[in-house]
Scaffold this motif. Structure first.
Motif, PDB file in Angstrom:
ATOM      1  N   THR A  56       0.761  -1.300   0.201  1.00  0.00           N
ATOM      2  CA  THR A  56       0.588   0.170  -0.257  1.00  0.00           C
ATOM      3  C   THR A  56       0.572   1.493   0.107  1.00  0.00           C
ATOM      4  O   THR A  56       0.225   2.445  -0.344  1.00  0.00           O
ATOM      5  N   HIS A  57       1.696   1.009   0.479  1.00  0.00           N
ATOM      6  CA  HIS A  57       2.580   2.498   0.375  1.00  0.00           C
ATOM      7  C   HIS A  57       4.182   1.451   0.811  1.00  0.00           C
ATOM      8  O   HIS A  57       4.829   0.523   1.224  1.00  0.00           O
ATOM      9  N   ALA A  58       5.071   3.110   1.039  1.00  0.00           N
ATOM     10  CA  ALA A  58       6.690   2.414   1.461  1.00  0.00           C
ATOM     11  C   ALA A  58       7.070   2.747   3.037  1.00  0.00           C
ATOM     12  O   ALA A  58       8.554   2.596   3.062  1.00  0.00           O
ATOM     13  N   HIS A  59       6.218   3.189   3.700  1.00  0.00           N
ATOM     14  CA  HIS A  59       6.939   3.579   4.792  1.00  0.00           C
ATOM     15  C   HIS A  59       7.382   1.783   5.831  1.00  0.00           C
ATOM     16  O   HIS A  59       7.238   0.702   5.615  1.00  0.00           O
ATOM     17  N   LEU A  60       8.371   2.212   6.838  1.00  0.00           N
ATOM     18  CA  LEU A  60       9.365   0.688   6.370  1.00  0.00           C
ATOM     19  C   LEU A  60       8.186  -0.729   7.567  1.00  0.00           C
ATOM     20  O   LEU A  60       8.334  -1.357   7.324  1.00  0.00           O
ATOM     21  N   ASP A  61       7.101   0.040   8.207  1.00  0.00           N
ATOM     22  CA  ASP A  61       6.314  -0.935   9.276  1.00  0.00           C
ATOM     23  C   ASP A  61       5.778  -1.510   8.276  1.00  0.00           C
ATOM     24  O   ASP A  61       5.465  -3.514   8.589  1.00  0.00           O
ATOM     25  N   HIS A  62       5.334  -1.407   7.274  1.00  0.00           N
ATOM     26  CA  HIS A  62       4.940  -1.911   5.760  1.00  0.00           C
ATOM     27  C   HIS A  62       5.757  -2.685   5.268  1.00  0.00           C
ATOM     28  O   HIS A  62       5.403  -3.948   3.954  1.00  0.00           O
ATOM     29  N   ILE A  63       7.035  -3.052   5.044  1.00  0.00           N
ATOM     30  CA  ILE A  63       8.036  -3.109   4.345  1.00  0.00           C
ATOM     31  C   ILE A  63       9.270  -4.479   4.248  1.00  0.00           C
ATOM     32  O   ILE A  63      10.308  -4.533   3.398  1.00  0.00           O
ATOM     33  N   GLY A 140      -1.273  11.410   0.290  1.00  0.00           N
ATOM     34  CA  GLY A 140      -1.264  12.654   1.196  1.00  0.00           C
ATOM     35  C   GLY A 140      -0.638  11.973   2.586  1.00  0.00           C
ATOM     36  O   GLY A 140       0.389  12.793   3.624  1.00  0.00           O
ATOM     37  N   HIS A 141      -0.651  10.670   2.929  1.00  0.00           N
ATOM     38  CA  HIS A 141       0.119  10.409   4.449  1.00  0.00           C
ATOM     39  C   HIS A 141       1.506  10.209   3.264  1.00  0.00           C
ATOM     40  O   HIS A 141       2.281  10.022   4.097  1.00  0.00           O
ATOM     41  N   CYS A 142       1.844   9.857   2.041  1.00  0.00           N
ATOM     42  CA  CYS A 142       2.706   9.067   1.923  1.00  0.00           C
ATOM     43  C   CYS A 142       2.660  10.375  -0.012  1.00  0.00           C
ATOM     44  O   CYS A 142       1.314   9.828  -0.577  1.00  0.00           O
ATOM     45  N   GLY A 163      -3.847   0.732   3.608  1.00  0.00           N
ATOM     46  CA  GLY A 163      -3.231   1.017   4.200  1.00  0.00           C
ATOM     47  C   GLY A 163      -3.279   2.129   5.256  1.00  0.00           C
ATOM     48  O   GLY A 163      -4.010   2.186   6.217  1.00  0.00           O
ATOM     49  N   ASP A 164      -2.500   3.067   5.610  1.00  0.00           N
ATOM     50  CA  ASP A 164      -2.419   4.250   7.043  1.00  0.00           C
ATOM     51  C   ASP A 164      -3.597   5.516   5.940  1.00  0.00           C
ATOM     52  O   ASP A 164      -2.812   6.856   6.654  1.00  0.00           O
ATOM     53  N   THR A 165      -3.968   5.367   4.664  1.00  0.00           N
ATOM     54  CA  THR A 165      -4.491   6.633   4.419  1.00  0.00           C
ATOM     55  C   THR A 165      -5.821   6.425   5.720  1.00  0.00           C
ATOM     56  O   THR A 165      -6.091   8.039   6.035  1.00  0.00           O
TER      57      THR A 165
HETATM   58 ZN   LIG Z   1       2.919   4.513   6.604  1.00  0.00          ZN
END
Ligand SMILES: [Zn+2]
Ligand SMILES: [Zn+2]
Length: 222
Positions: A56-63, A140-142, A163-165
């Motif tokens: 969903t996106h590439a913040h560290l907790d998601h990857i 918006g979040h990223c 994701g974190d939207t």
């Molecule tokens: Zn995030």
């Protein structure tokens, strides 16, 4: 019913997901992080043939689990191109939060966005069994944040992986690189809130909710 498993572990308690087609046994993994072993166990337990790793996106907790998932499954990793700068800097993201994080294998495919119905989306080869995955660009979040709308062939209703939207009772933070509050609110209103009230929403952290519940009660969106 679609097969749906999720797991979250410390320190981020970020939800990772395994989805599978109950008819064909094909499936996808969404956002493998530190809980990746649980996700792989779930896929094995459900006897799923996983075909893609969708981010969903590439913040560290998601990857942080992408490398281990890819090594175990040998399937391609998908991301929105606008988040690749975050993906490639996962080690530095770790430093910023005080965690040692390993570099992850390169992304295999970027979602190719096309404009339709007034917003950016992608509906290419992303399928598992009788299910299709629509990729909705929700920055918006990223910058490269996407929401995944999963529907069964012939059915209109979708399940959203956002994701974190959007969270139950909250929205994603916008103070990290590339974040922007106005953009995030526009993504939620113009993209997510076009779905019907009974649409189930699985967020990157915390409990599942519905579009109607957030439309009615989310303090950031009233
Ligand atoms: Zn995030
Ligand atoms: Zn997160």
């Amino acid at each position: 019913m679609m097969i749906l498993e999720h797991a979250a572990v410390e320190p981020f308690f970020k939800n990772g997901f395994v989805l599978g087609c109950e008819d064909t046994g094909e499936g996808v993994i969404i956002d493998p992080g530190d809980e990746v072993e649980q996700l792989l166990d779930a896929a094995r337990r459900q006897r799923l043939a996983i075909t893609s790793i969708l981010l969903t996106h590439a913040h560290l907790d998601h990857i942080t689990g992408v490398g281990r998932a890819k090594a175990a499954l040998g399937v391609p990793v998908w991301l929105h191109e606008a988040d690749n700068f975050l993906y490639e800097r996962v080690v530095q993201q770790g430093f910023a939060f005080g965690f040692r994080v390993e570099a992850q294998p390169p992304v295999d495919h970027f979602y190719e966005m096309q404009r339709h119905e007034g917003h950016e989306g992608f509906e290419g080869a992303l399928r598992f069994g009788r299910y299709r995955v629509r990729v909705l660009h929700t920055p918006g979040h990223c910058p490269g944040g996407v929401c995944l709308a999963v529907s069964r062939d012939g059915e209109k209703r979708a399940v959203l992986f956002v994701g974190d939207t959007l969270f139950a009772g909250s929205i994603g933070r916008t103070d990290l690189p590339g974040g922007d509050m106005d953009t995030l609110l526009r993504s939620i209103r113009d993209v997510l809130f076009t779905f019907p009230d009974d649409t189930v929403v699985w967020s990157g952290h915390g409990a599942a909710t519905t579009i109607g519940e957030e439309r009615r009660t989310n303090p950031f969106l009233r």
